[in-house]
Design an enzyme around this catalytic site. Structure first.
Site, PDB file in Angstrom:
ATOM      1  N   ASP A  66      -8.471 -11.989 -22.588  1.00  0.00           N
ATOM      2  CA  ASP A  66      -9.469 -12.550 -21.665  1.00  0.00           C
ATOM      3  C   ASP A  66      -9.196 -12.047 -20.251  1.00  0.00           C
ATOM      4  O   ASP A  66      -8.095 -11.572 -19.944  1.00  0.00           O
ATOM      5  CB  ASP A  66      -9.465 -14.089 -21.698  1.00  0.00           C
ATOM      6  N   GLU A 123      -5.581 -17.166 -21.549  1.00  0.00           N
ATOM      7  CA  GLU A 123      -4.474 -17.158 -20.574  1.00  0.00           C
ATOM      8  C   GLU A 123      -4.995 -17.461 -19.182  1.00  0.00           C
ATOM      9  O   GLU A 123      -4.379 -18.206 -18.420  1.00  0.00           O
ATOM     10  CB  GLU A 123      -3.754 -15.803 -20.580  1.00  0.00           C
TER      11      GLU A 123
HETATM   12  N1  BES Z   1      -0.701 -11.649 -15.598  1.00  0.00           N
HETATM   13  C1  BES Z   1      -0.906 -12.731 -14.696  1.00  0.00           C
HETATM   14  C2  BES Z   1       0.366 -13.325 -14.157  1.00  0.00           C
HETATM   15  C3  BES Z   1       1.325 -12.402 -13.434  1.00  0.00           C
HETATM   16  C4  BES Z   1       0.912 -11.240 -12.824  1.00  0.00           C
HETATM   17  C5  BES Z   1       2.656 -12.760 -13.380  1.00  0.00           C
HETATM   18  C6  BES Z   1       1.814 -10.426 -12.168  1.00  0.00           C
HETATM   19  C7  BES Z   1       3.555 -11.975 -12.708  1.00  0.00           C
HETATM   20  C8  BES Z   1       3.141 -10.797 -12.103  1.00  0.00           C
HETATM   21  C9  BES Z   1      -1.710 -13.812 -15.422  1.00  0.00           C
HETATM   22  O1  BES Z   1      -2.809 -13.291 -16.121  1.00  0.00           O
HETATM   23  C10 BES Z   1      -2.283 -14.762 -14.422  1.00  0.00           C
HETATM   24  O2  BES Z   1      -3.081 -14.360 -13.615  1.00  0.00           O
HETATM   25  N2  BES Z   1      -1.924 -16.025 -14.523  1.00  0.00           N
HETATM   26  C11 BES Z   1      -2.529 -17.048 -13.771  1.00  0.00           C
HETATM   27  C12 BES Z   1      -2.193 -18.330 -14.458  1.00  0.00           C
HETATM   28  C13 BES Z   1      -3.183 -19.399 -14.440  1.00  0.00           C
HETATM   29  C14 BES Z   1      -4.591 -19.021 -14.619  1.00  0.00           C
HETATM   30  C15 BES Z   1      -2.778 -20.576 -15.268  1.00  0.00           C
HETATM   31  C16 BES Z   1      -2.023 -17.063 -12.344  1.00  0.00           C
HETATM   32  O3  BES Z   1      -0.872 -16.706 -12.089  1.00  0.00           O
HETATM   33  O4  BES Z   1      -2.804 -17.429 -11.464  1.00  0.00           O
HETATM   34 MN    MN Z   2      -2.297 -11.631 -17.195  1.00  0.00          MN
HETATM   35 MN    MN Z   3      -4.442 -12.966 -14.619  1.00  0.00          MN
END
Ligand code: BES
Ligand code: MN
Ligand code: MN
Length: 454
Positions: free
Chosen positions: A87, A152
């Protein structure tokens, strides 16, 4: 044929396939894209089936989970669980994209599309990595389980229940995830920490209806003024979050860790140039790199109320709203931080308005066990591809399910990202370097070999 030869010969095909996946607008938060999200799950499942994986698309109360396994490795071989997500975030604001977000293009050696790096491109590296090993050797040296979800970006609400319901099926020796970033171009990294998240929406309500600001202004508390004043209490003059108790559970950074981070030589001028600012203030006493990855924060994500159309309308609005998020570090808990936010807003709410703090999804902060054996395999695999030892970094973003891999399945996660921090994740013109895509596929293939070596 070697893995490298196979990959060399299939570069064009591997790019075309990723483009096909990127064309599917699988925006998980938007109900209008439900069918597209399902189609992306189908696409991923079909690719895994074609590689001989026993594949299932498991429906959930939300978007489906793709689970696939090939357990025909030589006896005694370990098992790896590869996690990723198909997603993506909404592409807004649309008019800032140089090309439409779901029409992938190649620009200066970069794949540009929503999901290019987060996480379709990085996740697909593992499917192509397994394919290369299968093509080169006829089998996989370790048992491989793929768990690719479609929620996610909305906090993975249905994945932990899936882990609980499928504990035996999901048993493994380690989890491998490529959904983080490298330290920089040509500088591979293993991410050993992720921040958690507490996300709330604040509703401030005053008069029963919008009022003429001339006839009522001066006699009625303005909800937007009140909200702005409350938001202004959230930080102190030292850049610290001023909510009582906010830092109580925070594990301090050790001297060793601070030295390790400093040794990375983070270029703060380059950081400011990248985002287009001349200063980068924040919590005093910490470097920018520490502040964006290893310290907790509070940010206003959106704020609205009153009249925002063209021209001027004289109105004293009845309501004002804001979305706030806190990035958390061990041992803060999302529920505890939301409770502190609630208490703080109640305490600073002026007379004449009410304030409601609504809880959205969260995520638990996490530190990986740096002694986990699979980290050694990752070090070797990344070292073989990039020719340098990977560095250890903490990631400022969140991947909520990583904490559950440990708490529910007892599994350590190896976070080996192939993207760059400036790949514009969640922003217009998201990109993934073509070189990093191909390097990521090789790294995934080598990782399977290195995991087999133990
Ligand atoms: N892949 C990211 C998280 C990430 C990116 C961690 C780069 C470390 C380095 C993930 O898809 C993301 O965006 N997570 C969200 C979580 C939320 C929607 C619960 C975030 O971090 O905002
Ligand atoms: Mn991600
Ligand atoms: Mn993300």
């Amino acid at each position: 044929m070697t893995v490298d030869d196979y990959l060399e010969q299939h570069r064009g095909a591997h790019l075309e396939e990723l483009f096909s996946l990127l064309r599917i607008p699988s925006v998980s938060t938007d109900p209008a894209h439900r069918g597209d999200v399902a189609q992306a799950a189908e696409f991923v499942a079909e690719r895994l089936r074609a590689l001989g994986f026993d594949t299932e698309i498991a429906p959930t109360a939300g978007h489906p989970i793709v689970y696939a396994e090939r357990l025909d490795a030589p006896a005694g071989a370990p098992t790896v669980l590869i996690y990723g997500h198909y997603d993506v975030q909404p592409p807004d604001p649309l008019d800032e994209w140089r090309n439409p977000p779901f029409e992938p293009t190649l620009e200066n050696g970069n794949i540009v599309a929503r999901g290019a790096t987060d996480d379709k491109g990085q996740m697909y590296c593992h499917i192509k990595g397994a394919e290369a090993v299968l093509a080169a050797t006829g089998g996989l040296p370790v048992n491989v389980k793929f768990l690719i979800e479609g929620e996610e970006e909305v906090g993975s609400p249905n994945l932990e229940p899936f882990l609980r319901a499928n504990k035996d099926r999901l048993s493994a020796d380690a989890v491998v995830i490529s959904d983080t970033s490298m330290y920089g171009p040509g500088r591979p990294a293993i991410t050993w920490g992720l921040r958690g998240l507490a996300y709330v929406e604040v509703h401030v309500r005053g008069p029963s209806h919008d009022l003429h600001s001339g006839l009522y202004g001066g006699g009625v508390r303005n909800p937007i003024n009140a909200l702005a004043a409350m938001i202004a209490t959230l930080h102190d003059e030292h850049g610290r979050v001023a909510i009582p108790g906010f830092y109580d559970a925070v594990l301090p950074l050790s001297d060793e860790e601070r030295a390790e981070t400093a040794a990375l030589g983070h270029d703060e001028d380059a950081f400011r140039a990248e985002v287009g600012v001349s200063v980068s203030p924040g919590e005093e006493g910490y470097s920018v790199l520490e502040r964006i990855s290893a310290r907790p924060t509070l940010d206003c994500n959106g704020i609205w109320g009153g009249f925002t159309g063209a021209g001027a309308k004289t109105v004293l609005p009845a309501q004002a709203h804001a979305k706030l998020s806190c990035r958390l570090v061990p041992d803060q808990s999302p529920a505890q931080i939301v409770a502190l936010l609630r208490a703080h807003f109640a305490a600073v709410c002026p007379s004449g308005v009410t304030v409601e703090v609504e809880d959205h999804h969260g995520g638990i902060p996490f530190l990986v066990d740096r002694g986990a054996p699979a980290l050694g395999a990752a070090r070797r695999a990344l070292g073989r591809v990039w020719g340098v030892e990977p560095v250890m970094i903490r990631g400022g973003g969140s991947i909520p399910i990583v904490a559950s891999f440990k708490s529910v399945l007892g599994l350590d996660s190896v976070l080996m990202g192939f993207g760059l921090a400036d790949d514009r994740l969640h922003s217009p013109n998201e990109k993934f370097g073509l070189d990093n895509y191909y390097a990521g596929i090789r790294a995934s293939a080598y990782m399977l070999e290195e995991l087999a070596r133990g």
